[in-house]
Design an enzyme around this catalytic site. Structure first.
Site, PDB file in Angstrom:
ATOM      1  N   ASN A  61       0.858  -1.185   0.000  1.00  0.00           N
ATOM      2  CA  ASN A  61       0.000   0.000   0.000  1.00  0.00           C
ATOM      3  C   ASN A  61       0.897   1.238   0.000  1.00  0.00           C
ATOM      4  O   ASN A  61       1.695   1.436   0.923  1.00  0.00           O
ATOM      5  CB  ASN A  61      -0.901  -0.023   1.236  1.00  0.00           C
ATOM      6  CG  ASN A  61      -1.921   1.093   1.233  1.00  0.00           C
ATOM      7  OD1 ASN A  61      -1.633   2.225   0.865  1.00  0.00           O
ATOM      8  ND2 ASN A  61      -3.139   0.781   1.666  1.00  0.00           N
ATOM      9  N   HIS A  75      -5.532   3.504  -1.714  1.00  0.00           N
ATOM     10  CA  HIS A  75      -6.813   3.736  -1.049  1.00  0.00           C
ATOM     11  C   HIS A  75      -7.152   5.219  -1.182  1.00  0.00           C
ATOM     12  O   HIS A  75      -6.926   6.003  -0.255  1.00  0.00           O
ATOM     13  CB  HIS A  75      -6.717   3.315   0.418  1.00  0.00           C
ATOM     14  CG  HIS A  75      -8.033   3.303   1.139  1.00  0.00           C
ATOM     15  ND1 HIS A  75      -8.346   2.372   2.099  1.00  0.00           N
ATOM     16  CD2 HIS A  75      -9.117   4.105   1.037  1.00  0.00           C
ATOM     17  CE1 HIS A  75      -9.563   2.605   2.562  1.00  0.00           C
ATOM     18  NE2 HIS A  75     -10.040   3.665   1.930  1.00  0.00           N
ATOM     19  N   ARG A  95      -9.171   8.536  -1.003  1.00  0.00           N
ATOM     20  CA  ARG A  95     -10.310   9.037  -0.242  1.00  0.00           C
ATOM     21  C   ARG A  95     -10.854  10.298  -0.917  1.00  0.00           C
ATOM     22  O   ARG A  95     -10.144  10.949  -1.682  1.00  0.00           O
ATOM     23  CB  ARG A  95      -9.899   9.303   1.203  1.00  0.00           C
ATOM     24  CG  ARG A  95      -9.702   8.004   1.986  1.00  0.00           C
ATOM     25  CD  ARG A  95      -9.425   8.271   3.459  1.00  0.00           C
ATOM     26  NE  ARG A  95      -9.606   7.044   4.252  1.00  0.00           N
ATOM     27  CZ  ARG A  95      -8.668   6.133   4.450  1.00  0.00           C
ATOM     28  NH1 ARG A  95      -7.473   6.286   3.912  1.00  0.00           N
ATOM     29  NH2 ARG A  95      -8.912   5.056   5.188  1.00  0.00           N
ATOM     30  N   GLU A 148      -8.631   0.190  -2.966  1.00  0.00           N
ATOM     31  CA  GLU A 148      -9.493   0.079  -1.794  1.00  0.00           C
ATOM     32  C   GLU A 148     -10.321   1.344  -1.627  1.00  0.00           C
ATOM     33  O   GLU A 148      -9.877   2.432  -1.996  1.00  0.00           O
ATOM     34  CB  GLU A 148      -8.657  -0.086  -0.515  1.00  0.00           C
ATOM     35  CG  GLU A 148      -7.802  -1.325  -0.465  1.00  0.00           C
ATOM     36  CD  GLU A 148      -7.018  -1.405   0.834  1.00  0.00           C
ATOM     37  OE1 GLU A 148      -6.514  -2.506   1.139  1.00  0.00           O
ATOM     38  OE2 GLU A 148      -6.889  -0.383   1.531  1.00  0.00           O
ATOM     39  N   HIS A 182      -3.999  -4.585   7.729  1.00  0.00           N
ATOM     40  CA  HIS A 182      -4.097  -3.528   8.732  1.00  0.00           C
ATOM     41  C   HIS A 182      -3.218  -3.880   9.927  1.00  0.00           C
ATOM     42  O   HIS A 182      -3.503  -4.783  10.691  1.00  0.00           O
ATOM     43  CB  HIS A 182      -5.525  -3.262   9.207  1.00  0.00           C
ATOM     44  CG  HIS A 182      -5.682  -1.867   9.769  1.00  0.00           C
ATOM     45  ND1 HIS A 182      -6.086  -0.795   8.991  1.00  0.00           N
ATOM     46  CD2 HIS A 182      -5.453  -1.373  10.999  1.00  0.00           C
ATOM     47  CE1 HIS A 182      -6.127   0.292   9.725  1.00  0.00           C
ATOM     48  NE2 HIS A 182      -5.728  -0.023  10.946  1.00  0.00           N
TER      49      HIS A 182
END
Length: 238
Positions: free
Chosen positions: A7, A43, A45, A70, A190
């Site tokens: 990530n 990811h 946002r 994600e 995570h």
């Protein structure tokens, strides 16, 4: 072998904190693939505080391993995923103002919504994964949405690992056994780190992929800082 997807959000966070294009997100994605990572995860946002939507578009041509996007399937996210058509989309129920992901889906309450979203992604040839806590009924109902995989949310494992790793891993083993029986693939992510990843991988049957960002980047700083300091000293000594 369990695949490693890196990530790269934290690289974008560092870039954005200063402006400009250092460190370069695209180059970092190229490098982690060159170093052996089997995937790249982003990811984005809505506020684009780390990975920007344009980063995702720019990465499309550079990620030749598995590309995993994600996020919470709001309209802008869905439009982006359908435009890029990554290898995998991982659905995460994060609030817009969340610092980081902090819970899995309630796959019972949101079954109809998730089924609709997953149906659209799968119709476009995109593998789907749902972020879930290691709760058996949530795993079972993830299967009922049509998802290809689940991603086990591993923060609780990471927190409890230092005190009682056997107790920490148990709910994840139970969830994995159920998922295997249901024929749904297993990812995880995570707070997995060099300290706890080996124990986790050895105990989760048929773990297909882990997505690791924050710990991997922090560990890279710690494990690489001596070399960089020495390189600066060498140049200053000339």
């Amino acid at each position: 072998m369990t695949k490693l997807s890196v990530n790269i959000n934290k690289i974008a966070t560092l870039r954005n904190s200063r402006g400009g294009d250092t460190p370069n997100v695209i180059q970092f994605a190229k490098d982690v693939q060159r170093f052996g990572a089997q995937g790249v995860t982003v990811h984005p946002r809505p506020d684009e505080r780390h990975i920007r939507y344009q980063d995702v578009r720019d990465l499309k041509a550079e990620v030749y391993t598995e590309f995993n996007i994600e996020g919470n399937p709001i309209k802008s996210f869905m439009d982006l995923v359908l435009e890029i058509k990554p290898t995998q989309v991982t659905l995460v129920p994060d609030a817009e103002d969340a610092i980081t992901s902090n819970a899995g889906w309630d796959t019972i309450k949101h079954k109809a919504f998730l089924t609709e979203v997953i149906t659209e992604f799968k119709a476009n040839g995109i593998r789907t994964s749902i972020f879930v806590d290691p709760i058996l009924k949530m795993v079972e109902n993830a299967k009922n949405t049509g998802a290809d995989r689940i991603e086990l949310y591993t923060e609780a494992y990471a927190e409890d690992y230092v005190n009682n790793r056997e107790a920490a891993i148990k709910p994840y083993v139970d969830a994995a056994v159920l998922a295997n029986g249901l024929g749904i693939g297993i990812n995880a992510g995570h707070d997995l780190s060099l300290d706890n990843i080996e124990f986790f991988q050895k105990h989760i049957p048929n773990l297909l992929e882990v997505s690791i960002g924050h710990a991997l980047i922090a560990e890279s700083l710690y494990l690489g800082i001596e070399n960089v300091v020495q390189m600066y000293l060498h140049r200053l000594s000339k």
